[in-house]
Design an enzyme around this catalytic site. Structure first.
Site, mmCIF file in Angstrom:
data_model
loop_
_atom_site.group_PDB
_atom_site.id
_atom_site.type_symbol
_atom_site.label_atom_id
_atom_site.label_comp_id
_atom_site.label_asym_id
_atom_site.label_seq_id
_atom_site.Cartn_x
_atom_site.Cartn_y
_atom_site.Cartn_z
ATOM 1 N N HIS A 144 35.191 37.456 41.034
ATOM 2 C CA HIS A 144 36.399 36.645 40.870
ATOM 3 C C HIS A 144 36.838 36.607 39.406
ATOM 4 C CE1 HIS A 144 39.021 33.094 41.853
ATOM 5 N NE2 HIS A 144 38.818 32.886 40.566
ATOM 6 N N GLU A 145 35.883 36.393 38.514
ATOM 7 C CA GLU A 145 36.216 36.297 37.092
ATOM 8 C C GLU A 145 36.660 37.639 36.519
ATOM 9 O OE1 GLU A 145 36.431 33.423 35.188
ATOM 10 O OE2 GLU A 145 36.379 32.709 37.245
ATOM 11 N N HIS A 148 40.249 38.345 37.285
ATOM 12 C CA HIS A 148 41.212 37.721 36.372
ATOM 13 C C HIS A 148 41.452 38.616 35.155
ATOM 14 C CE1 HIS A 148 42.075 33.854 38.141
ATOM 15 N NE2 HIS A 148 40.795 33.509 38.225
ATOM 16 N N GLU A 201 45.103 32.863 41.450
ATOM 17 C CA GLU A 201 43.833 32.485 42.077
ATOM 18 C C GLU A 201 43.588 33.287 43.352
ATOM 19 O OE1 GLU A 201 41.160 30.339 41.222
ATOM 20 O OE2 GLU A 201 42.188 30.919 39.397
#
Length: 272
Positions: A144-145, A148, A201
């Protein structure tokens, strides 16, 4: 003299002139393909360099305090997972293979982790220890990070902030009244900032899900991760959740997309 409507159109044109519509990553198996608007004078390299300096300052401060964790079992786990996911990042953007990736662990009770522009990853031991994260769940957080960073959400946010500042300056220069100027600011916020924050997100969830699966980590762990986050929330949500709000709809979206990446996970596990 310009009317407020004409001035708003002029401000909009000026903002668009400084923007480029880009898609920072390929769609992958899940298909994330939203166009992003970046200010051309704010390059990827500039943002990466700015963050790299801040990242090094964070590491230096942690080192001085004796909490930069280089040798523990947790550090070794995080670094091993990181290397597997980093190896798959070029699937989404080939230039990520040339990024100066770093993975570091800080011994701190914070329930937090992040990956900044240019591939600078930090995990806090509290997130892993307090939630008793499995390797698959660590990969869900890290994927997830990393997503980004791959999507340059930080640069996108900076571009939006710059747009708000430019709109304010242009509005003042052309003599917009307070009411009209406030309306222009609201327009920038609602049309640019709020929808994209939700989209960011969702994009990180989906790309992270696929990235972890390609690295050989069970994508179902993304669901158990957010369930643990919700349970840990209570009246004082973890710091991680302050910027990554969880919800039933988020878990439902992950569950709906897991079947798309299960074949990638199985392929990675069998080495075929």
């Amino acid at each position: 003299m310009f009317k407020p409507h004409s001035l708003s159109m002029l401000i909009g044109a000026a903002l668009l002139a400084g923007c480029q519509a880009v898609n920072t990553t390929s769609g992958g198996a899940i298909g994330v393909d939203r166009k992003q608007y970046m200010f051309s004078m704010l390059s990827t390299e500039q943002v990466n360099q700015m963050y790299a300096q801040s990242y090094q300052e964070t590491l230096q401060e942690a080192s001085k305090k004796g909490v930069l964790d280089k040798n523990s079992a947790i550090s070794k786990r995080v670094n091993a997972i990181g290397q597997r996911l980093i190896a798959k990042a070029p699937v989404f953007r080939p230039d990520a293979a040339q990024w100066a990736w770093e993975v570091n662990v800080i011994d701190s009770p914070e329930l937090n982790a992040n990956c900044g522009p240019g591939g600078k990853i930090i995990f806090y031991t509290g997130l892993i220890e307090k939630l008793n994260l499995t390797d698959d769940e660590i990969a869900a957080v890290m994927g997830h990070e990393i997503a980004h960073a791959l999507r340059e959400h930080g640069r996108e946010a900076m571009s939006k902030a710059y747009g708000v500042q430019m709109a304010t300056q242009l509005g003042s220069a052309f003599g917009l009244g307070d009411g009209s100027l406030q309306l222009a600011n609201m327009g920038v916020e609602y049309l640019m900032t709020l929808p994209n924050s939700r989209a960011n997100e969702n994009e990180a969830d989906l790309i992270g899900l696929e990235l972890a699966a390609r690295g050989g980590y069970n994508p179902n762990a993304a669901v158990t991760l957010w369930e643990k986050m919700n349970q840990a929330g209570g009246s004082a949500p973890p710091e991680f959740m302050s910027t990554h709000p969880s919800s039933g709809s988020r878990i439902a979206a992950l569950q709906a997309n897991i079947p798309k990446v299960i074949p990638l996970y199985q392929q990675a596990r069998t080495g075929s």
